[in-house]
Motif scaffolding. Sequence first.
Motif, PDB file in Angstrom:
ATOM      1  N   LYS A 156      17.049 -14.318 -60.916  1.00 54.69           N
ATOM      2  CA  LYS A 156      15.853 -13.519 -60.644  1.00 54.69           C
ATOM      3  C   LYS A 156      15.279 -12.358 -61.610  1.00 54.69           C
ATOM      4  CE  LYS A 156      16.626 -11.914 -56.516  1.00 54.69           C
ATOM      5  NZ  LYS A 156      16.932 -11.749 -55.085  1.00 54.69           N
ATOM      6  N   GLU A 174      22.764 -21.198 -60.176  1.00 55.52           N
ATOM      7  CA  GLU A 174      22.574 -20.501 -58.747  1.00 55.52           C
ATOM      8  C   GLU A 174      21.135 -19.730 -59.006  1.00 55.52           C
ATOM      9  OE1 GLU A 174      26.713 -19.813 -56.524  1.00 55.52           O
ATOM     10  OE2 GLU A 174      26.227 -18.616 -58.563  1.00 55.52           O
ATOM     11  N   GLU A 175      20.262 -19.771 -58.213  1.00 56.24           N
ATOM     12  CA  GLU A 175      18.898 -19.087 -58.347  1.00 56.24           C
ATOM     13  C   GLU A 175      19.133 -17.511 -58.407  1.00 56.24           C
ATOM     14  OE1 GLU A 175      15.919 -20.149 -55.671  1.00 56.24           O
ATOM     15  OE2 GLU A 175      16.338 -22.373 -56.013  1.00 56.24           O
ATOM     16  N   VAL A 176      19.923 -17.178 -57.527  1.00 54.48           N
ATOM     17  CA  VAL A 176      19.816 -15.706 -57.264  1.00 54.48           C
ATOM     18  C   VAL A 176      20.182 -14.872 -58.833  1.00 54.48           C
ATOM     19  CG1 VAL A 176      22.445 -15.567 -56.600  1.00 54.48           C
ATOM     20  CG2 VAL A 176      20.822 -13.860 -55.983  1.00 54.48           C
ATOM     21  N   CYS A 177      20.996 -15.690 -59.524  1.00 54.94           N
ATOM     22  CA  CYS A 177      21.285 -15.324 -61.036  1.00 54.94           C
ATOM     23  C   CYS A 177      20.318 -15.091 -62.082  1.00 54.94           C
ATOM     24  CB  CYS A 177      22.626 -15.883 -61.541  1.00 54.94           C
ATOM     25  SG  CYS A 177      23.946 -15.972 -60.521  1.00 54.94           S
ATOM     26  N   LYS A 184      24.917  -7.617 -57.420  1.00 55.44           N
ATOM     27  CA  LYS A 184      23.459  -7.622 -57.036  1.00 55.44           C
ATOM     28  C   LYS A 184      22.910  -8.467 -58.486  1.00 55.44           C
ATOM     29  CE  LYS A 184      20.076  -4.795 -55.280  1.00 55.44           C
ATOM     30  NZ  LYS A 184      19.602  -3.252 -54.959  1.00 55.44           N
ATOM     31  N   GLY A 185      22.367  -9.395 -57.968  1.00 54.39           N
ATOM     32  CA  GLY A 185      21.508 -10.088 -59.170  1.00 54.39           C
ATOM     33  C   GLY A 185      22.611 -10.777 -60.179  1.00 54.39           C
ATOM     34  N   ASP A 231      23.948 -10.357 -52.886  1.00 56.35           N
ATOM     35  CA  ASP A 231      23.526 -11.782 -53.517  1.00 56.35           C
ATOM     36  C   ASP A 231      23.795 -12.647 -52.400  1.00 56.35           C
ATOM     37  OD1 ASP A 231      22.678 -10.740 -55.884  1.00 56.35           O
ATOM     38  OD2 ASP A 231      24.550 -11.364 -57.146  1.00 56.35           O
TER      39      ASP A 231
END
Lengths: 260, 297
Positions: free
Chosen positions: A68, A63-66, A115-116, A138
């Motif tokens: 960033k 997952e991209e958001v993890c 978040k993140g 997220d």
Amino acid sequence: MLSITQLLALLTTALLAAAHATQPKTNDGYTPTTVSNGGTIVGAVTYDGPTPERRPIEVATKEEVCHKDPIYSETLVVSEDNGLRWAVISIAEINTGKPFPDPENPDTRPTLDQKGCTFTPHVVVVPRQHPLTILNSDGVLHNVHTWSRRNRAKNVAMPGMIEEMKLKFRRTETIRVTCDIHPWMEAWIVITDHPYNAVTDENGAFKLTDVPPGTYMLRMWHESFGPMEKEITVRSNEETRVEFALSKADRLKEGNKNGQ
Amino acid sequence: MSRNHLRSPCCEDDRKASGRCAPRRVALLAVGCGVMIVALNACLNDSQSIALLDSSSITAPGSRGYALYQANCAACHGASGRGNGVAAIALKIRPRDFWNEPFRYVSTMDGIPTSDDLAQTIRSGRLLGEMPASPWLSDEDVRALAEYVLEFNRLGWVERLSGDESMSAADVEEIASDRVTPLEPIVVSMPSPDFRPSSEVGRSLYVQACASCHGPSGRGNGLNMPLDDRGRQVTVRDLTSDPIRGGASPTELFKRIRCGVPGTPMPAQPALTDDQVWQLVFYTRQLMGRPLGQTNP
């Protein structure tokens, strides 16, 4: 002579007893009043032992958001001046004093954000029966899984489109929280029955205000260390300074998964 | 009946207590008894259990549940319910340790099974698990067994909380009872009148609430590899081909999606509306190959 089984049983019992010996007393009766002549408790928690180098955790997800921002372990965060972050400072027992922060005020309400792919803050203090606001910044599925003993366990999903949710806890307890989907995510929810609690900042500093004059036991809890208590005296309109100095010997080998 | 048979050596006594021991497995059991670590573990647990078991009127010898449990469950789940029965060693899926593990199939939002939830599992067994159905038991017997196994769970909490100095015996009893007292079960009501199953709506909800583990097309290949309560990486259910252990009827799926599956990484979904859960039910069933909107299991 004792058999191996009996010996093991004794050993287990002794270990369990030692691990459980330090849970704070349950204290259900707290009466909020106006504190006009209170004192302040200020201080710091320090640790002068060896600390592992802070390296980003390798996160096992696509997952991209993890990905960033780099994600670091928060289990032992020490500043250059030995200040220990994320220690919880509480008055062990107090029955009356300042009111609780307004649980509806967005500036003061206890909040745990996802978040993140981290829980933030890592440690959050919530009065029992007050709502804890859970946010999901997220936009991906997270789950809030509490490893409580005194309180009923919760394992609730926060799908991407759900931005806010409330959780309540009945009993005082320090509860580990994880996300099963992102196993590196970890936080602590500290359920209290009075408002005299603080979490140390990045310099290890803490401050408790409007404390009614008197003698108290001040309790320090940190997930990587055994708990510690100090007797302190608070005088009207004065500042009481308290230091908790931790060393390698105070470090828990396995960490503390039970919140004790 | 006394409980002395539980003391030692436990493997042999477990067999006597249960009165059941599949003949094909006897050889395996003998080997099992020889495996030091297993035996040691089992004996240790059992010796600690006796006082607690005897302290409860539900689990004490002579209760209705006791005889039923020893006859129907103990071979796998163990005479004292710790998942260490004599036959356990031969099973691919480890039997539930009732003291230390949550029950899987619930209809409540706090992960605690109701008596009906347990009765359903006891009656129907575990689909493609190793727990058989027990159609011959009377309703009263199933109830007594449900109460009996839930009592193991309560005693597990008593055991774990007892070492805590800050808790009085009364605190321990109160909290242990609380932790096995379910909330009211959820009401699985019919969808609202203007509800229409929609692949599009279902898919968009699925992507946000399920796909990160179950995968974009339900094949159990999501972006994440979740852990269960024991910290083990789980094989995420492939919704398109794996059997759905709790049952694939719309009502059962509704409960699994809404209440989650305790002990596994599948969380409860309190934030979704009933209609959103229904959309997920029908979308999931579509992934399983059922035509959209078809409701028979």
